[in-house]
Write a protein that holds these residues in place. Structure first.
Motif, PDB file in Angstrom:
ATOM      1  N   TYR A  18       0.801  -1.228   0.000  1.00  0.00           N
ATOM      2  CA  TYR A  18       0.000   0.000   0.000  1.00  0.00           C
ATOM      3  C   TYR A  18       0.839   1.286   0.000  1.00  0.00           C
ATOM      4  O   TYR A  18       0.300   2.388   0.132  1.00  0.00           O
ATOM      5  N   LEU A  19       2.162   1.152  -0.185  1.00  0.00           N
ATOM      6  CA  LEU A  19       3.022   2.341  -0.226  1.00  0.00           C
ATOM      7  C   LEU A  19       2.599   3.344  -1.310  1.00  0.00           C
ATOM      8  O   LEU A  19       2.549   4.552  -1.047  1.00  0.00           O
ATOM      9  N   PRO A  20       2.301   2.893  -2.553  1.00  0.00           N
ATOM     10  CA  PRO A  20       1.876   3.860  -3.570  1.00  0.00           C
ATOM     11  C   PRO A  20       0.556   4.563  -3.239  1.00  0.00           C
ATOM     12  O   PRO A  20       0.234   5.584  -3.849  1.00  0.00           O
ATOM     13  N   SER A  21      -0.198   4.017  -2.299  1.00  0.00           N
ATOM     14  CA  SER A  21      -1.492   4.597  -1.931  1.00  0.00           C
ATOM     15  C   SER A  21      -1.398   5.598  -0.784  1.00  0.00           C
ATOM     16  O   SER A  21      -2.427   6.169  -0.385  1.00  0.00           O
ATOM     17  N   PHE A  22      -0.198   5.809  -0.235  1.00  0.00           N
ATOM     18  CA  PHE A  22      -0.049   6.744   0.888  1.00  0.00           C
ATOM     19  C   PHE A  22      -0.684   8.112   0.604  1.00  0.00           C
ATOM     20  O   PHE A  22      -1.477   8.618   1.405  1.00  0.00           O
ATOM     21  N   PRO A  23      -0.342   8.760  -0.527  1.00  0.00           N
ATOM     22  CA  PRO A  23      -0.916  10.098  -0.775  1.00  0.00           C
ATOM     23  C   PRO A  23      -2.440  10.084  -0.882  1.00  0.00           C
ATOM     24  O   PRO A  23      -3.110  10.952  -0.315  1.00  0.00           O
ATOM     25  N   SER A  24      -3.002   9.093  -1.597  1.00  0.00           N
ATOM     26  CA  SER A  24      -4.457   9.062  -1.773  1.00  0.00           C
ATOM     27  C   SER A  24      -5.164   8.734  -0.457  1.00  0.00           C
ATOM     28  O   SER A  24      -6.266   9.230  -0.190  1.00  0.00           O
ATOM     29  N   MET A  25      -4.545   7.907   0.395  1.00  0.00           N
ATOM     30  CA  MET A  25      -5.126   7.613   1.702  1.00  0.00           C
ATOM     31  C   MET A  25      -5.188   8.875   2.552  1.00  0.00           C
ATOM     32  O   MET A  25      -6.190   9.140   3.219  1.00  0.00           O
ATOM     33  N   ALA A  26      -4.103   9.668   2.518  1.00  0.00           N
ATOM     34  CA  ALA A  26      -4.066  10.915   3.280  1.00  0.00           C
ATOM     35  C   ALA A  26      -5.152  11.884   2.808  1.00  0.00           C
ATOM     36  O   ALA A  26      -5.832  12.526   3.625  1.00  0.00           O
ATOM     37  N   LYS A  27      -5.332  11.973   1.491  1.00  0.00           N
ATOM     38  CA  LYS A  27      -6.353  12.883   0.938  1.00  0.00           C
ATOM     39  C   LYS A  27      -7.762  12.405   1.272  1.00  0.00           C
ATOM     40  O   LYS A  27      -8.605  13.188   1.697  1.00  0.00           O
ATOM     41  N   GLU A  28      -8.015  11.121   1.075  1.00  0.00           N
ATOM     42  CA  GLU A  28      -9.363  10.601   1.299  1.00  0.00           C
ATOM     43  C   GLU A  28      -9.768  10.666   2.760  1.00  0.00           C
ATOM     44  O   GLU A  28     -10.921  10.977   3.088  1.00  0.00           O
ATOM     45  N   MET A  29      -8.829  10.370   3.657  1.00  0.00           N
ATOM     46  CA  MET A  29      -9.145  10.374   5.086  1.00  0.00           C
ATOM     47  C   MET A  29      -8.994  11.757   5.710  1.00  0.00           C
ATOM     48  O   MET A  29      -9.304  11.946   6.882  1.00  0.00           O
ATOM     49  N   GLN A  30      -8.428  12.693   4.914  1.00  0.00           N
ATOM     50  CA  GLN A  30      -8.199  14.071   5.383  1.00  0.00           C
ATOM     51  C   GLN A  30      -7.322  14.093   6.633  1.00  0.00           C
ATOM     52  O   GLN A  30      -7.653  14.706   7.653  1.00  0.00           O
ATOM     53  N   VAL A  31      -6.203  13.385   6.529  1.00  0.00           N
ATOM     54  CA  VAL A  31      -5.226  13.344   7.619  1.00  0.00           C
ATOM     55  C   VAL A  31      -3.861  13.732   7.067  1.00  0.00           C
ATOM     56  O   VAL A  31      -3.664  13.853   5.852  1.00  0.00           O
ATOM     57  N   SER A  32      -2.898  13.922   7.958  1.00  0.00           N
ATOM     58  CA  SER A  32      -1.556  14.326   7.542  1.00  0.00           C
ATOM     59  C   SER A  32      -0.757  13.131   7.034  1.00  0.00           C
ATOM     60  O   SER A  32      -1.130  11.976   7.259  1.00  0.00           O
ATOM     61  N   GLU A  33       0.358  13.422   6.390  1.00  0.00           N
ATOM     62  CA  GLU A  33       1.243  12.370   5.887  1.00  0.00           C
ATOM     63  C   GLU A  33       1.777  11.508   7.022  1.00  0.00           C
ATOM     64  O   GLU A  33       1.857  10.275   6.904  1.00  0.00           O
ATOM     65  N   LYS A  34       2.110  12.156   8.152  1.00  0.00           N
ATOM     66  CA  LYS A  34       2.706  11.386   9.257  1.00  0.00           C
ATOM     67  C   LYS A  34       1.709  10.389   9.839  1.00  0.00           C
ATOM     68  O   LYS A  34       2.097   9.321  10.324  1.00  0.00           O
ATOM     69  N   ASP A  35       0.399  10.716   9.783  1.00  0.00           N
ATOM     70  CA  ASP A  35      -0.607   9.780  10.291  1.00  0.00           C
ATOM     71  C   ASP A  35      -0.625   8.500   9.460  1.00  0.00           C
ATOM     72  O   ASP A  35      -0.755   7.396  10.000  1.00  0.00           O
ATOM     73  N   ILE A  36      -0.505   8.654   8.139  1.00  0.00           N
ATOM     74  CA  ILE A  36      -0.473   7.481   7.258  1.00  0.00           C
ATOM     75  C   ILE A  36       0.828   6.698   7.474  1.00  0.00           C
ATOM     76  O   ILE A  36       0.833   5.464   7.505  1.00  0.00           O
ATOM     77  N   GLN A  37       1.937   7.430   7.645  1.00  0.00           N
ATOM     78  CA  GLN A  37       3.230   6.771   7.847  1.00  0.00           C
ATOM     79  C   GLN A  37       3.251   5.953   9.137  1.00  0.00           C
ATOM     80  O   GLN A  37       3.886   4.902   9.209  1.00  0.00           O
ATOM     81  N   ILE A  38       2.520   6.417  10.156  1.00  0.00           N
ATOM     82  CA  ILE A  38       2.492   5.712  11.444  1.00  0.00           C
ATOM     83  C   ILE A  38       1.799   4.355  11.320  1.00  0.00           C
ATOM     84  O   ILE A  38       2.077   3.432  12.101  1.00  0.00           O
ATOM     85  N   THR A  39       0.911   4.195  10.318  1.00  0.00           N
ATOM     86  CA  THR A  39       0.297   2.874  10.124  1.00  0.00           C
ATOM     87  C   THR A  39       1.349   1.837   9.765  1.00  0.00           C
ATOM     88  O   THR A  39       1.230   0.669  10.148  1.00  0.00           O
ATOM     89  N   LEU A  40       2.383   2.256   9.035  1.00  0.00           N
ATOM     90  CA  LEU A  40       3.488   1.355   8.693  1.00  0.00           C
ATOM     91  C   LEU A  40       4.393   1.129   9.900  1.00  0.00           C
ATOM     92  O   LEU A  40       4.818   0.004  10.176  1.00  0.00           O
ATOM     93  N   THR A  41       4.664   2.207  10.644  1.00  0.00           N
ATOM     94  CA  THR A  41       5.494   2.100  11.848  1.00  0.00           C
ATOM     95  C   THR A  41       4.857   1.148  12.860  1.00  0.00           C
ATOM     96  O   THR A  41       5.553   0.343  13.484  1.00  0.00           O
ATOM     97  N   SER A  42       3.537   1.223  13.012  1.00  0.00           N
ATOM     98  CA  SER A  42       2.818   0.340  13.955  1.00  0.00           C
ATOM     99  C   SER A  42       3.020  -1.121  13.586  1.00  0.00           C
ATOM    100  O   SER A  42       3.268  -1.968  14.452  1.00  0.00           O
TER     101      SER A  42
END
Length: 401
Positions: A31-55
């Motif tokens: 799901y790495l290529p989907s990071f930007p679209s996930m951030a836009k659709e969920m209306q969250v910051s980039e770091k919030d999406i990145q933390i899903t991978l860190t978790s």
């Protein structure tokens, strides 16, 4: 009991074990290529999406520290079925929510489940085959595993383009579902004899290994080498799509190329194992620093995908060389307790990578090629410092012996 199964059935189980190995890479990277679209659709910051991978990485790393002893005590078959079932359910649930907190919790669950699958699959070969065949099969593990990180973002980019980010997790559910059905109908318990779980013995072994300075420095080097690769994975998609204005398919192609660079570094590192410490270790890290400096200087005058990717390609080759060199030497440091050492090493490498990823996520938005380059430099400088400390420790140990 699989020990008593026919040759045909064991051969089929072996093939499916290899099919399951890349799953861990797919769960991490698809799901790495989907990071930007996930951030836009969920209306969250980039770091919030990145933390899903860190978790996920943190859970995967910590779980590996304990899974081996548990599987030796209760067996491989049922834990593997439960892990696959949890992976199916969690992947489907992720597609049904827009809550970042819930996604992080589900990714933590996936990290634990995948750690069970990885350790159980590795153990199956030891259970079913003699030592020579085990060595033969295990020698292919790294190559087969690397198919996941190489192919996952490539596939994920197309799934994102044709459908949406949810399709990545539908694919994971399908992958795990096929493996679940195979395990249910064709596999079985491979552990010939259950062992009593001895926590005190395991804790004593861990304490002994954690006190070994050279072994621990090697683990930090492994973690930081992999962190350089993960740095691009969590920041590159945003630069490629938001700054350079390319599609998720291009993100997939770029990650595919950089996946090959890691594999190339591994092959080069394997061929250099007989060299002395300076040639084998210091040359790659110094070359890496030169390449990163070149990327920083170039970024002042021009920023382009066609500049960033070639530099990243060779930077990641250097990381692959270092990782392979230290992975081999660290695994051989405790030959009498290779299983425990391997579990501790694998777990801590992912813990270090997850901590580094979290720090990167919290360090600010990475929007430009230069932002990536400076973060590369910070990790590489720390890496060089630890390598120099280890070089002195190795020299001291040789002098004492």
């Amino acid at each position: 009991m699989l020990k008593e199964a026919s040759e045909k059935r064991i051969r089929l189980i072996t093939i499916m074990a290899f099919v399951s190995i890349p799953l861990s890479g797919f769960v991490t990277d698809i799901y790495l290529p989907s990071f930007p679209s996930m951030a836009k659709e969920m209306q969250v910051s980039e770091k919030d999406i990145q933390i899903t991978l860190t978790s996920y990485l943190l859970s995967y790393g910590i779980s590996q520290l304990f899974v081996g002893g548990i599987l030796d005590s209760i067996g491989r078959y049922r834990p593997k079925l439960i892990a696959l079932f949890l992976l199916i359910i969690s992947s489907i649930l992720i597609t049904m929510t827009d809550s970042i907190l819930l996604i992080c919790l589900l990714r933590i669950l996936q990290g634990a489940a995948v750690s069970v699958l990885v350790v159980a699959t590795r153990a199956i070969f030891v259970d079913l085959y003699d030592s020579e065949k085990v060595k033969h099969y295990l020698s292919y593990f790294t190559i087969v595993w690397s198919c996941g990180p190489i192919l996952a973002p490539f596939l994920g980019g197309y799934l994102e383009k044709l459908f949406n980010w949810h399709a990545n997790f539908h694919f994971l559910a399908l992958y795990a579902g096929i493996l679940f059905l195979f395990e249910w109908f064709f596999s079985g318990e491979s552990l010939p004899e259950r062992k009593k779980l001895n926590l005190s013995e395991n804790i004593s072994l861990y304490k002994m290994m954690l006190k070994n300075r050279i072994f621990m420095l090697g683990i930090f080097i492994l973690g930081l080498s992999y962190s350089i690769v993960m740095l691009f994975n969590i920041t590159g998609p945003f630069i490629i799509e938001n700054t350079f204005r390319f599609t998720p398919v291009v993100i997939g192609y770029c990650t595919l190329i950089l996946g090959f660079s890691w594999m190339i570094g591994g092959f080069i590192g394997k061929r250099r194992l007989k060299l002395d410490f300076k040639e084998r270790i210091l040359q790659p890290v110094i070359l890496q620093l030169i390449l990163i400096t070149g990327l920083i200087i170039t970024s002042i005058y021009a920023e382009s995908l066609f500049i960033m990717i070639p530099f990243a390609f060779f930077i990641h080759i250097c990381s692959g060389i270092l990782f392979t060199s230290f992975f081999t030497t660290s695994m051989l440091y405790f030959p009498k307790n290779a299983g425990t050492a391997g579990g501790l090493m694998g777990g801590l490498v992912y813990v270090i990578t997850s901590v580094t990823s979290f720090i990167i996520s919290m360090s600010g938005t990475v929007t430009e090629q230069g932002d990536l380059a400076w973060r590369y430099l910070a990790i590489a400088i720390i890496l060089l410092g630890i390598i120099l400390v280890m070089h002195q420790a190795v020299k001291k140990e040789k002098a004492e012996n």
